[in-house]
Design an enzyme around this catalytic site. Structure first.
Site, PDB file in Angstrom:
ATOM      1  N   SER A 208      45.835 -41.321  22.535  1.00  0.00           N
ATOM      2  CA  SER A 208      46.680 -42.397  21.769  1.00  0.00           C
ATOM      3  C   SER A 208      48.070 -41.478  20.972  1.00  0.00           C
ATOM      4  CB  SER A 208      45.708 -43.104  20.539  1.00  0.00           C
ATOM      5  OG  SER A 208      44.901 -43.739  21.769  1.00  0.00           O
TER       6      SER A 208
ATOM      7  N   HIS B 145      44.510 -43.360  11.171  1.00  0.00           N
ATOM      8  CA  HIS B 145      44.479 -43.939   9.659  1.00  0.00           C
ATOM      9  C   HIS B 145      42.823 -44.563   9.579  1.00  0.00           C
ATOM     10  CE1 HIS B 145      44.520 -46.821  13.065  1.00  0.00           C
ATOM     11  NE2 HIS B 145      45.237 -47.080  13.719  1.00  0.00           N
TER      12      HIS B 145
ATOM     13  N   GLY C  64      52.100 -44.098  19.941  1.00  0.00           N
ATOM     14  CA  GLY C  64      51.068 -43.232  20.135  1.00  0.00           C
ATOM     15  C   GLY C  64      49.756 -44.256  18.997  1.00  0.00           C
ATOM     16  N   CYS C  65      48.705 -44.272  19.195  1.00  0.00           N
ATOM     17  CA  CYS C  65      47.841 -44.607  18.082  1.00  0.00           C
ATOM     18  C   CYS C  65      47.812 -43.460  16.508  1.00  0.00           C
ATOM     19  CB  CYS C  65      46.459 -44.655  17.873  1.00  0.00           C
ATOM     20  SG  CYS C  65      44.808 -45.136  17.083  1.00  0.00           S
ATOM     21  N   GLN C  66      48.419 -41.801  17.591  1.00  0.00           N
ATOM     22  CA  GLN C  66      48.007 -40.998  15.850  1.00  0.00           C
ATOM     23  C   GLN C  66      49.878 -40.590  15.709  1.00  0.00           C
ATOM     24  OE1 GLN C  66      44.986 -38.926  15.612  1.00  0.00           O
ATOM     25  NE2 GLN C  66      43.354 -40.608  16.643  1.00  0.00           N
TER      26      GLN C  66
END
Lengths: 142, 416
Positions: A118, B371, A50-52
């Site tokens: 995400s 991020h 996932g993105c996170q």
């Protein structure tokens, strides 16, 4: 129990909660209680990015049925992963391939299935379905 | 009476300005919204919303090519906003202000045009290890294309640039330094004046990514002597979809155009002659007209406030937030620069940032987790991301208290 019976059981569990804290504490506890994924399966091949947050997923196939073990680096995601496993674990591959996971919306966590979230949950469900389709194909070839 | 035409702004008062921002009156998950994601985008005051509505309801028309009244009104508003921007950043001339889609577009413009003309095989472009992806990838693409090298200024454990390393990198092969003014992850204010002076000593131009600086610092491009300065409207209370590239006139005259199309070419209508000199040389196609009007209104709104008082308040609020967050067990800041503003990034023990962020959201508190488009920076700290609270002038100490209490509640839930 069928997948939908499992889902309905999850939904009725969540109906007990009257406020968000109880609900999240339950999910967090599920995350903590999820059996640890064997380190040999915690590899890049099993990693769903996932993105996170990250989710690792491993599937076993026995007698036409799929069994899952999984992990995540985020606790709430891990709790949700645990719920998905609760709904799908040990079910026939053909049922998993066509399952509609309505419980996530019913327990008020629909946003976790948004592609923009995400957090790996949506990608995990997609991966589970791909496994189910792949095992079905494999078994029909045998 | 000699001063009856001068209106002095009222001393800054946070309670007054909060009423100017409609979103701040909303509730999220049953609680009054605490909006601490200003580093990602800022909320918009009524002045901006009304200016854009006035444009669409009163004089919506295409710019620069109409003989008719509405088009001239639209053009006048579009160019008046440019003048407001020039004034806000103290550009020497209004021709130095180019409208772009945002900071990312501004960086890409310079990489594509200046880069095309001046960066050759064996040359060097310098960035830093705390850049947003938008100030990394365009330069990587350029360097790959040209056979040039990208060099990265490291930072120390506090999140401050290693100036010794920077000085060592400077030589005649360096064709550009492109650097963030303020870190979007750690809030570090970089010593950009010193960096610009050092680079200029070797005739190296400097571009600054001002996305995180523009809303919080007094940016004076002439005082900085910066060659290019990029920022986005939506991070300074204006609408999305528009941003600015400031470029010194000599550079904008010198570098080739970016995109081809209408407006960037010299044409003549019966009404009047249309420019093709900078900045229009870089503004191909119909621009974001309503957005330019909105951005102008945002800057006008700020200039009518007591700006010095507002900045002092922001500084104070940041100090209070740092002090109060510091009292939370197991909290560690990612970035401890002496000179800082905006972003406050932290980790709580080993809790995943998304877990903390989600439990804060349930309490109506908006922070960013992840991020922050600075993956190389996360790799340096070996963390998956941070929780980032970014405060601005419409936030209050009471909201900071809610954040601290919210985090404590989240930690209790996660530790149970």
């Amino acid at each position: 129990m069928t997948i939908n019976e499992q889902q309905d059981a999850i939904i009725s569990d969540f109906e007990m909660f009257t406020d968000w804290m109880d609900k999240y504490e339950y999910i967090i506890q599920l995350g903590k209680d999820l059996p640890a994924l064997d380190e040999q399966y915690k590899v890049d091949d099993n990693l769903i990015r996932g993105c996170q947050s990250k989710v690792w997923l491993h599937a076993d196939y026995k007698d036409g049925k799929l069994f899952f073990s999984a992990d995540s680096d985020a606790l709430i995601t891990k709790g949700l992963v645990s719920l998905v496993i609760q709904a799908l674990d040990g079910q026939p591959a053909k049922d998993i391939a066509t399952a509609e996971l309505y419980f996530v919306e019913k327990i008020g966590l629909k946003s976790h299935l948004s592609p923009t979230r995400s957090n790996g949950l949506l990608a995990m469900i997609k991966q589970i379905k791909m496994y189910a389709v792949a095992y079905q194909l494999k078994s029909s070839q045998n | 009476m000699f001063n009856d035409t001068i209106t002095l702004p009222k001393p800054f008062n946070v309670a007054d300005v909060r009423g100017d921002f409609p979103v701040l009156q909303t509730y999220v998950n049953g609680a009054p919204l605490v909006y601490f994601d200003n580093g990602a985008t800022t909320q918009k005051p009524w002045a901006v919303l009304r200016a854009m509505e006035d444009y669409y309801t009163g004089y919506n028309s295409n710019v620069h090519r109409g003989v008719h009244t509405l088009s001239q009104q639209a053009t006048a508003a579009y160019e008046a906003a440019r003048e407001t921007i020039a004034k806000y950043i103290n550009a020497a001339s209004v021709h130095e202000v180019v409208y772009t889609k945002g900071t990312t577009d501004s960086v890409n413009l310079v990489a594509s045009t200046y880069g095309k003309k001046y960066v050759k095989e064996g040359d060097v472009v310098i960035i830093s290890a705390m850049e947003h992806h938008s100030n990394i990838v365009p330069w990587q693409m350029l360097c790959e294309d040209k056979g040039a090298t990208l060099k990265v200024i490291p930072f120390d454990e506090n999140g401050e640039l290693r100036m010794d390393a920077f000085k060592e990198m400077l030589d005649e092969r360096v064709k550009l330094v492109s650097l963030t003014h303020v870190s979007n992850t750690m809030g570090t204010i970089n010593p950009v004046k010193e960096i610009i002076a050092l680079a200029h000593a070797l005739n190296i131009p400097v571009m600054l990514d001002g996305a995180q600086a523009i809303a919080h610092l007094a940016v004076d491009v002439q005082d900085l002597d910066v060659d290019f300065y990029a920022f986005s409207s939506h991070k300074i209370y204006g609408p999305t979809g528009i941003g600015v590239l400031y470029g010194k006139e000599k550079w904008l005259n010198d570098i080739p155009p970016y995109q081809g199309g209408g407006d960037m070419i010299k044409t003549v209508t019966f009404a009047k002659t249309i420019y093709n000199d900078p900045p229009l040389k870089f503004e191909a196609g119909t621009p974001a007209i309503a957005e330019s009007v909105g951005l102008g209104a945002a800057l006008q709104y700020l200039m009518e406030l007591d700006l010095a008082g507002m900045r002092a308040y922001e500084h104070h609020l940041n100090q209070v937030a740092l002090e109060k967050l510091r009292t939370i067990d197991e909290l560690r800041f990612i970035g401890n620069a002496k000179e800082r503003n905006g972003a406050i990034s932290f980790m709580i023990g080993n809790h995943h940032p998304t877990d903390v962020g989600e439990l804060l959201d349930q309490q109506g508190i908006a922070v960013r987790t992840g991020h922050h488009c600075t993956q190389p920076l996360m790799d340096i700290f070996c963390i998956p991301g941070t929780v980032r609270a970014s405060l601005t002038f419409y936030n209050t100490e009471e909201e900071v208290d809610k954040l601290v209490a919210g985090i404590k509640k989240a930690v209790i839930m996660l530790n149970k």
